[in-house]
Design a protein around this motif. Structure first.
Motif, short mmCIF file in Angstrom:
data_model
loop_
_atom_site.label_atom_id
_atom_site.label_comp_id
_atom_site.label_asym_id
_atom_site.label_seq_id
_atom_site.Cartn_x
_atom_site.Cartn_y
_atom_site.Cartn_z
N SER A 27 60.90 -1.03 4.20
CA SER A 27 59.97 -2.01 3.63
C SER A 27 58.56 -1.48 3.65
O SER A 27 58.13 -0.80 4.57
N SER A 28 57.78 -1.84 2.60
CA SER A 28 56.40 -1.36 2.53
C SER A 28 55.50 -2.01 3.55
O SER A 28 54.38 -1.56 3.77
N GLU A 29 55.93 -3.10 4.20
CA GLU A 29 55.11 -3.70 5.25
C GLU A 29 54.82 -2.70 6.35
O GLU A 29 53.78 -2.76 7.01
N ALA A 30 55.72 -1.73 6.57
CA ALA A 30 55.55 -0.77 7.65
C ALA A 30 54.39 0.17 7.42
O ALA A 30 53.92 0.83 8.32
N THR A 31 53.92 0.25 6.15
CA THR A 31 52.85 1.18 5.83
C THR A 31 51.48 0.53 5.89
O THR A 31 50.48 1.17 5.65
N LEU A 32 51.42 -0.76 6.19
CA LEU A 32 50.16 -1.48 6.15
C LEU A 32 49.80 -2.07 7.50
O LEU A 32 50.67 -2.47 8.26
N PRO A 33 48.49 -2.14 7.79
CA PRO A 33 48.08 -2.91 8.96
C PRO A 33 48.39 -4.38 8.73
O PRO A 33 48.36 -4.87 7.61
N GLN A 34 48.71 -5.09 9.78
CA GLN A 34 49.01 -6.52 9.67
C GLN A 34 47.79 -7.31 10.16
O GLN A 34 47.05 -6.85 11.01
N PRO A 35 47.56 -8.53 9.69
CA PRO A 35 48.37 -9.22 8.71
C PRO A 35 48.10 -8.73 7.29
O PRO A 35 47.09 -8.08 7.04
N VAL A 36 49.00 -9.03 6.38
CA VAL A 36 48.84 -8.67 4.97
C VAL A 36 48.00 -9.75 4.29
O VAL A 36 48.25 -10.93 4.46
N LEU A 37 47.00 -9.33 3.54
CA LEU A 37 46.11 -10.28 2.86
C LEU A 37 46.75 -10.77 1.56
O LEU A 37 46.85 -11.98 1.32
N LEU A 38 47.17 -9.84 0.71
CA LEU A 38 47.85 -10.17 -0.53
C LEU A 38 49.25 -9.59 -0.50
O LEU A 38 49.43 -8.40 -0.20
N GLU A 39 50.25 -10.41 -0.78
CA GLU A 39 51.64 -9.95 -0.79
C GLU A 39 52.31 -10.44 -2.07
O GLU A 39 52.41 -11.63 -2.32
N ILE A 40 52.75 -9.49 -2.89
CA ILE A 40 53.45 -9.78 -4.14
C ILE A 40 54.87 -9.27 -3.99
O ILE A 40 55.09 -8.09 -3.71
N ASN A 41 55.85 -10.15 -4.14
CA ASN A 41 57.25 -9.79 -3.95
C ASN A 41 58.05 -10.02 -5.22
O ASN A 41 58.10 -11.15 -5.73
N ASP A 42 58.66 -8.94 -5.73
CA ASP A 42 59.60 -9.01 -6.85
C ASP A 42 59.01 -9.81 -8.02
O ASP A 42 59.68 -10.65 -8.62
N LEU A 43 57.78 -9.54 -8.37
CA LEU A 43 57.09 -10.30 -9.41
C LEU A 43 57.61 -9.89 -10.79
O LEU A 43 57.68 -8.71 -11.12
N GLN A 44 57.94 -10.89 -11.60
CA GLN A 44 58.45 -10.64 -12.95
C GLN A 44 57.62 -11.42 -13.96
O GLN A 44 57.32 -12.59 -13.77
N VAL A 45 57.25 -10.72 -15.02
CA VAL A 45 56.55 -11.34 -16.14
C VAL A 45 57.29 -10.94 -17.41
O VAL A 45 57.43 -9.76 -17.71
N ARG A 46 57.79 -11.94 -18.14
CA ARG A 46 58.54 -11.69 -19.37
C ARG A 46 57.93 -12.49 -20.52
O ARG A 46 57.47 -13.61 -20.33
N TYR A 47 57.96 -11.88 -21.71
CA TYR A 47 57.45 -12.53 -22.91
C TYR A 47 58.53 -12.56 -23.99
O TYR A 47 59.26 -11.58 -24.15
N PRO A 48 58.63 -13.65 -24.75
CA PRO A 48 59.56 -13.65 -25.88
C PRO A 48 59.07 -12.71 -26.97
O PRO A 48 57.87 -12.55 -27.18
N VAL A 49 60.01 -12.05 -27.66
CA VAL A 49 59.63 -11.10 -28.71
C VAL A 49 60.51 -11.34 -29.94
O VAL A 49 61.60 -11.90 -29.86
N GLY A 50 60.01 -10.86 -31.08
CA GLY A 50 60.79 -10.90 -32.31
C GLY A 50 60.89 -12.29 -32.92
O GLY A 50 60.57 -13.30 -32.29
N SER A 51 61.33 -12.32 -34.14
CA SER A 51 61.51 -13.59 -34.85
C SER A 51 62.85 -14.22 -34.47
O SER A 51 63.72 -13.58 -33.89
N LEU A 52 63.01 -15.47 -34.83
CA LEU A 52 64.27 -16.15 -34.57
C LEU A 52 65.42 -15.45 -35.29
O LEU A 52 66.52 -15.31 -34.75
N LEU A 53 65.15 -14.96 -36.50
CA LEU A 53 66.19 -14.27 -37.28
C LEU A 53 66.65 -13.00 -36.56
O LEU A 53 67.85 -12.73 -36.47
N SER A 54 65.69 -12.23 -36.01
CA SER A 54 66.07 -11.00 -35.33
C SER A 54 66.85 -11.30 -34.05
O SER A 54 67.76 -10.56 -33.67
N ARG A 55 66.52 -12.40 -33.39
CA ARG A 55 67.25 -12.75 -32.17
C ARG A 55 68.67 -13.17 -32.51
O ARG A 55 69.62 -12.81 -31.81
#
Length: 333
Positions: free
Chosen positions: A2-30
């Motif tokens: 785990s990357s926590e082992a590489t940082l001094p504690q406590p952790v100020l900002l922690e982002i875990n498994d962040l996903q950002v998805r956007y719809p693409v293409g027209s309805l016809l192409s889908r």
């Protein structure tokens, strides 16, 4: 590991498994079987400790800005969680994000565009205090105080954005980012568009502010020279994934991912025996099988094309997602 082992504690900002998805293409192409969405961040994790500067490095379009904006709720996230003292993604409502943003400052890429052209700089700098109900005393006096902190004289409070240089506008946005005395500042391409002398002045200013105020920085940039000058650790991003992290000096001395080696070679390091990158950046809608860098990697093997590598730690404080990490670290640079 785990990357926590590489940082001094406590952790100020922690982002875990962040996903950002956007719809693409027209309805016809889908309906015809085309991709329904594109994944900009396919599951990204990142951590920053108190008083630390982490550099987020990658080519344009790699997802760096999306990660920074998602971290403070300006870009909607599809999955994962963000912790800044508490898990803000598990709580509903805009008021939660508003409270969290009091502890996080943001510097946008274009400093002039980030300032309201119809508003004097003094009012722009103090706007966060007004929005959060934290302004006490005379507004102009507070603006002068904040501007002085970044090396701008009293007269700048009465100027409009078009009346100052790019470097002066950038200092004004630094002052605004610091208005609420945040613990963390997300700086998106802070030196973009500035000449070298102004870049140096700005970086020295940020270093001084960190030393005096104990602020943490997430420094989003494609400029490795900037990252080398001001960061404690570096995270390398490719197609929205963190492929390597480590202390800045060690990562520059012994890069463990072919993409990192290529970035260093492209920034004036002819001493590195690294073949140039070939091919185009793959489409986010059709990510390559196996290691996603294999289509451009001069060191790719059949294993790289067949199986995605897992993140591991080939050395203390280092995290790498590459089948050949240990081999690369052992090779002469």
């Amino acid at each position: 590991m785990s990357s926590e082992a590489t940082l001094p504690q406590p952790v100020l900002l922690e982002i875990n498994d962040l996903q950002v998805r956007y719809p693409v293409g027209s309805l016809l192409s889908r309906l015809a079987g085309g991709p329904r969405e594109v994944s900009v961040l396919p599951g990204t994790s990142l951590r920053i400790g108190p008083g630390e500067t982490l550099g987020l490095i990658g080519e344009s379009g790699s997802g760096k800005t999306t990660l920074g904006r998602a971290a403070i709720g300006l870009t909607p996230i599809s999955a994962g969680n963000i912790r800044i003292g508490q898990d803000v993604t598990s709580m509903a409502g805009a008021r939660i994000w508003d409270r969290m943003r009091r502890g996080v400052g943001l510097m946008f890429q274009d400093p002039v565009a980030a300032l309201n052209p119809r508003m004097k700089i003094g009012r722009s700098v103090t706007e966060p205090l007004v929005i959060h109900g934290a302004l006490t005393g005379d507004r102009r006096a507070k603006a002068v105080e904040l501007l002085a902190q970044v090396g701008l004289t009293e007269g700048f409070a009465d100027r409009y954005p078009h009346e100052v240089s790019g470097g002066q506008a950038r200092r004004a946005t630094v002052a605004r980012a610091l208005a609420l005395k945040p613990a963390l500042v997300i700086a998106d391409e802070p030196t973009a568009g500035l000449d070298l002398s102004v870049q140096g002045e700005l970086l020295n200013l940020l270093n001084d502010l960190q030393a005096r105020l104990g602020i943490s920085f997430l420094m989003i940039t494609h400029n490795l020279a900037v990252a080398r000058h001001v960061t404690d650790r570096i995270a390398i991003m490719y197609l929205g994934r963190i492929v390597e992290t480590g202390p800045t000096a060690e990562l520059f001395a012994r890069p463990a991912h072919p993409y990192t080696r290529a970035l260093l070679g492209a920034r004036g390091r002819p001493d590195r025996a690294q073949p140039p990158l070939e091919g185009e950046v793959p489409s986010l809608a059709r990510r390559p099988r196996g290691c996603e860098f294999n289509t451009r990697c001069p060191l790719a093997t059949d294993r790289c094309r067949a199986a995605a590598p897992e993140q591991r730690s080939p050395a203390r404080g280092r995290l790498v997602t590459c089948h050949r990490a240990e081999e690369l670290m052992a090779a002469p640079q």
